[in-house]
Design a protein around this motif. Structure first.
Motif, PDB file in Angstrom:
ATOM      1  N   ALA A 120       0.375  -1.297   0.013  1.00 52.31           N
ATOM      2  CA  ALA A 120      -0.111   0.424  -0.332  1.00 52.31           C
ATOM      3  C   ALA A 120       0.337   1.775   0.012  1.00 52.31           C
ATOM      4  CB  ALA A 120      -0.957  -0.038   1.166  1.00 52.31           C
ATOM      5  N   LYS A 121       2.563   1.356   0.347  1.00 57.47           N
ATOM      6  CA  LYS A 121       2.854   2.167   0.581  1.00 57.47           C
ATOM      7  C   LYS A 121       4.137   2.217  -0.404  1.00 57.47           C
ATOM      8  CE  LYS A 121       4.617   3.815   4.530  1.00 57.47           C
ATOM      9  NZ  LYS A 121       5.862   3.773   5.771  1.00 57.47           N
ATOM     10  N   ARG A 122       3.324   1.612  -1.939  1.00 54.92           N
ATOM     11  CA  ARG A 122       4.019   1.444  -2.822  1.00 54.92           C
ATOM     12  C   ARG A 122       3.664   2.107  -3.887  1.00 54.92           C
ATOM     13  NH1 ARG A 122       9.211   2.129  -1.917  1.00 54.92           N
ATOM     14  NH2 ARG A 122      10.946   0.230  -1.513  1.00 54.92           N
ATOM     15  N   ASP A 123       3.885   3.400  -5.206  1.00 57.88           N
ATOM     16  CA  ASP A 123       3.089   4.091  -6.257  1.00 57.88           C
ATOM     17  C   ASP A 123       3.311   2.747  -7.113  1.00 57.88           C
ATOM     18  OD1 ASP A 123       2.077   6.077  -4.894  1.00 57.88           O
ATOM     19  OD2 ASP A 123       4.105   7.215  -6.089  1.00 57.88           O
ATOM     20  N   VAL A 124       4.461   2.500  -7.545  1.00 57.59           N
ATOM     21  CA  VAL A 124       5.419   1.672  -8.360  1.00 57.59           C
ATOM     22  C   VAL A 124       6.287   0.030  -8.063  1.00 57.59           C
ATOM     23  CG1 VAL A 124       5.053   2.936 -10.342  1.00 57.59           C
ATOM     24  CG2 VAL A 124       6.751   3.036  -9.649  1.00 57.59           C
ATOM     25  N   TYR A 125       5.734  -0.745  -8.499  1.00 60.91           N
ATOM     26  CA  TYR A 125       6.813  -1.870  -8.607  1.00 60.91           C
ATOM     27  C   TYR A 125       7.154  -2.798 -10.390  1.00 60.91           C
ATOM     28  CZ  TYR A 125       6.544  -2.544  -3.714  1.00 60.91           C
ATOM     29  OH  TYR A 125       6.079  -3.173  -2.180  1.00 60.91           O
ATOM     30  N   TRP A 126       7.958  -2.422 -10.268  1.00 60.52           N
ATOM     31  CA  TRP A 126       9.288  -3.058 -11.644  1.00 60.52           C
ATOM     32  C   TRP A 126       9.381  -4.752 -10.893  1.00 60.52           C
ATOM     33  CZ3 TRP A 126       9.436   2.117 -10.773  1.00 60.52           C
ATOM     34  CH2 TRP A 126       8.772   2.741 -11.903  1.00 60.52           C
ATOM     35  N   LEU A 127       8.972  -5.270 -12.078  1.00 61.71           N
ATOM     36  CA  LEU A 127      10.067  -6.947 -11.986  1.00 61.71           C
ATOM     37  C   LEU A 127       9.843  -7.393 -13.011  1.00 61.71           C
ATOM     38  CD1 LEU A 127      11.160  -9.078 -10.040  1.00 61.71           C
ATOM     39  CD2 LEU A 127       8.066 -10.032 -10.023  1.00 61.71           C
ATOM     40  N   PRO A 128      11.669  -7.173 -13.556  1.00 62.58           N
ATOM     41  CA  PRO A 128      12.405  -7.375 -14.983  1.00 62.58           C
ATOM     42  C   PRO A 128      12.828  -8.493 -15.124  1.00 62.58           C
ATOM     43  CG  PRO A 128      12.739  -5.151 -13.832  1.00 62.58           C
ATOM     44  CD  PRO A 128      11.902  -6.024 -13.036  1.00 62.58           C
ATOM     45  N   ALA A 129      12.558  -9.034 -13.280  1.00 57.19           N
ATOM     46  CA  ALA A 129      12.880 -10.645 -13.459  1.00 57.19           C
ATOM     47  C   ALA A 129      11.867 -11.319 -14.351  1.00 57.19           C
ATOM     48  CB  ALA A 129      13.549 -11.563 -11.787  1.00 57.19           C
ATOM     49  N   ALA A 130      11.392 -12.082 -15.104  1.00 55.70           N
ATOM     50  CA  ALA A 130      10.563 -12.604 -15.428  1.00 55.70           C
ATOM     51  C   ALA A 130      10.782 -13.829 -16.631  1.00 55.70           C
ATOM     52  CB  ALA A 130       9.709 -11.321 -16.539  1.00 55.70           C
ATOM     53  N   HIS A 131       9.226 -14.267 -17.158  1.00 56.91           N
ATOM     54  CA  HIS A 131       9.804 -15.620 -18.104  1.00 56.91           C
ATOM     55  C   HIS A 131       9.537 -14.582 -19.159  1.00 56.91           C
ATOM     56  CE1 HIS A 131       5.039 -14.512 -17.570  1.00 56.91           C
ATOM     57  NE2 HIS A 131       5.269 -14.974 -19.239  1.00 56.91           N
ATOM     58  N   ASP A 132       9.264 -13.396 -19.705  1.00 63.45           N
ATOM     59  CA  ASP A 132       9.045 -13.240 -20.761  1.00 63.45           C
ATOM     60  C   ASP A 132       9.447 -11.701 -20.314  1.00 63.45           C
ATOM     61  OD1 ASP A 132       7.936 -13.046 -23.457  1.00 63.45           O
ATOM     62  OD2 ASP A 132       6.776 -11.325 -22.278  1.00 63.45           O
ATOM     63  N   ALA A 133      10.189 -11.212 -22.050  1.00 59.64           N
ATOM     64  CA  ALA A 133      10.151  -9.316 -21.842  1.00 59.64           C
ATOM     65  C   ALA A 133       8.834  -8.415 -21.856  1.00 59.64           C
ATOM     66  CB  ALA A 133      10.924  -8.869 -23.520  1.00 59.64           C
ATOM     67  N   GLN A 134       7.752  -8.652 -22.177  1.00 58.33           N
ATOM     68  CA  GLN A 134       6.734  -8.053 -22.083  1.00 58.33           C
ATOM     69  C   GLN A 134       6.055  -7.875 -20.704  1.00 58.33           C
ATOM     70  OE1 GLN A 134       3.645  -9.071 -22.031  1.00 58.33           O
ATOM     71  NE2 GLN A 134       2.172  -6.993 -21.370  1.00 58.33           N
ATOM     72  N   ALA A 135       6.081  -9.070 -19.809  1.00 55.01           N
ATOM     73  CA  ALA A 135       5.971  -9.125 -18.354  1.00 55.01           C
ATOM     74  C   ALA A 135       6.720  -8.262 -17.492  1.00 55.01           C
ATOM     75  CB  ALA A 135       5.462 -10.938 -18.031  1.00 55.01           C
ATOM     76  N   GLY A 136       8.090  -8.069 -18.739  1.00 56.86           N
ATOM     77  CA  GLY A 136       9.020  -7.305 -17.297  1.00 56.86           C
ATOM     78  C   GLY A 136       9.348  -6.156 -17.604  1.00 56.86           C
ATOM     79  N   ARG A 137       8.085  -5.853 -18.113  1.00 62.89           N
ATOM     80  CA  ARG A 137       8.490  -4.237 -18.379  1.00 62.89           C
ATOM     81  C   ARG A 137       6.970  -3.718 -17.596  1.00 62.89           C
ATOM     82  NH1 ARG A 137       9.661  -5.827 -23.012  1.00 62.89           N
ATOM     83  NH2 ARG A 137       8.028  -5.171 -24.318  1.00 62.89           N
ATOM     84  N   LEU A 138       6.092  -4.530 -16.491  1.00 64.98           N
ATOM     85  CA  LEU A 138       5.089  -4.125 -16.320  1.00 64.98           C
ATOM     86  C   LEU A 138       4.749  -3.937 -15.278  1.00 64.98           C
ATOM     87  CD1 LEU A 138       2.702  -7.309 -17.805  1.00 64.98           C
ATOM     88  CD2 LEU A 138       2.022  -5.244 -18.486  1.00 64.98           C
ATOM     89  N   ASN A 139       4.321  -2.365 -14.843  1.00 71.92           N
ATOM     90  CA  ASN A 139       4.168  -1.780 -13.060  1.00 71.92           C
ATOM     91  C   ASN A 139       3.598  -3.178 -12.478  1.00 71.92           C
ATOM     92  OD1 ASN A 139       3.894  -0.742 -10.711  1.00 71.92           O
ATOM     93  ND2 ASN A 139       2.202   0.748 -11.792  1.00 71.92           N
ATOM     94  N   LEU A 140       3.522  -4.075 -11.311  1.00 67.94           N
ATOM     95  CA  LEU A 140       2.831  -4.992 -10.334  1.00 67.94           C
ATOM     96  C   LEU A 140       1.218  -3.984 -10.562  1.00 67.94           C
ATOM     97  CD1 LEU A 140       5.436  -6.259 -10.682  1.00 67.94           C
ATOM     98  CD2 LEU A 140       4.983  -7.247  -8.749  1.00 67.94           C
ATOM     99  N   LYS A 141       1.496  -2.623  -9.989  1.00 67.44           N
ATOM    100  CA  LYS A 141       0.947  -2.088  -9.352  1.00 67.44           C
ATOM    101  C   LYS A 141      -1.071  -1.943 -10.191  1.00 67.44           C
ATOM    102  CE  LYS A 141       0.148  -1.011  -5.242  1.00 67.44           C
ATOM    103  NZ  LYS A 141       0.231   0.572  -4.044  1.00 67.44           N
ATOM    104  N   SER A 142       0.224  -1.351 -10.964  1.00 71.54           N
ATOM    105  CA  SER A 142      -1.685  -0.632 -11.879  1.00 71.54           C
ATOM    106  C   SER A 142      -1.034  -0.815 -14.141  1.00 71.54           C
ATOM    107  CB  SER A 142      -1.582   0.949 -11.914  1.00 71.54           C
ATOM    108  OG  SER A 142      -0.311   1.308 -12.396  1.00 71.54           O
TER     109      SER A 142
END
Length: 275
Positions: free
Chosen positions: A65-87
């Motif tokens: 709840a205290k984060r505006d943005v989370y990014w998780l580049p360690a992903a199974h796919d390049a597009q998924a690795g660019r997504l913001n977890l929160k929105s």
């Protein structure tokens, strides 16, 4: 016997019918499911379970709840690795062709490659404010594990907010959050791992390495937020050749919250072999 058969037959029919039934689909945390829905290539069920656990852990600790943005580049796919977890907002945009490595993250080239966050603290900050703010980056690869000026998070013009994981001359966590003076937050043995700087008031900020406090409190006064997009793997004209697997921005965090966030991501990264 006929009476017994009339009782057992429906029971047996029920057993056989249930054994042939299709298992119910897993029910995930609503925000985790929304994250999956934004992915062009879906992760397998094992990965989804790990990600769901990550979301739940972050929420239970109160850090989500205290984060505006989370990014998780360690992903199974390049597009998924660019997504913001929160929105669906603030998807990372590659600039200069950073290299994506499956399950590891995005790596810069040290000359022109970075990731544009499309997030400006002044224009888009919700939990992040002038006196309550934090930036976090996790590196799991680098071209050379030596102290230098390369930053994990920074801006293209101003330097009021940035994070250098291992800066010259002696290898220290170096940076600032909404401040005018650069701060040394203690010596680090490597560029790799978790780094975080948190501002917790108008005259107080702290550094963290692998979830633990590093250095001393920085007593410099906060400055106004800048309407400038944050970048990963770049600060002004200096580009990083590191590989980033996690990054985040949001409100200031307590020591307990930093550790909880570190533990949640460490569990996930360890499970997929990213750290």
């Amino acid at each position: 016997m006929d009476v017994l058969g009339s009782v057992l037959n429906p029971v047996l029919r029920s057993v056989f019918r249930d054994s042939d039934a299709v298992p119910a689909a897993p029910v995930y945390d609503a925000d985790a499911q929304a994250y999956f829905d934004r992915m062009t290539v879906q992760p397998d069920s094992t990965r989804k379970a790990l990600l769901n656990d990550l979301f739940v852990s972050l929420k239970v600790s109160g850090v989500y709840a205290k984060r505006d943005v989370y990014w998780l580049p360690a992903a199974h796919d390049a597009q998924a690795g660019r997504l913001n977890l929160k929105s669906a907002s603030f998807t990372l945009t590659p600039a200069g062709s950073p290299t994506f490595v499956v399950d590891k993250g995005y790596q810069g080239d040290g000359t022109s490659a970075c990731l544009v966050t499309n997030y400006s603290p002044l224009a888009h900050g919700v939990t992040l404010t002038g006196t309550s703010a934090s930036i976090m980056a996790w590196l799991n690869g680098c071209a050379s594990d030596v102290p230098n000026g390369m930053a994990s998070i920074g801006r293209s013009i101003s330097t009021t907010t940035f994070l250098r994981p291992s800066a010259l001359p002696s290898g220290t966590l170096y940076g600032r959050v909404n401040g005018n003076s650069q701060k040394d937050y203690g010596t680090v043995a490597s560029r790799l791992g978790h780094r975080l700087i948190s501002r917790n008031g108008p005259t107080s900020s702290y550094g963290y390495v692998d979830g633990q406090p590093s250095g001393t409190d920085d007593s410099q006064a906060s400055v106004a937020l800048v309407n400038e997009t944050m970048l990963l793997l770049r600060l002004q004209s200096t580009y990083s050749s590191d590989r980033i697997c996690v990054a985040a921005m949001g409100a200031g965090l307590s020591a307990a919250e930093v550790l909880a966030e570190y533990n949640a991501f460490n569990t996930y990264l360890t499970a997929i072999g990213a750290n």
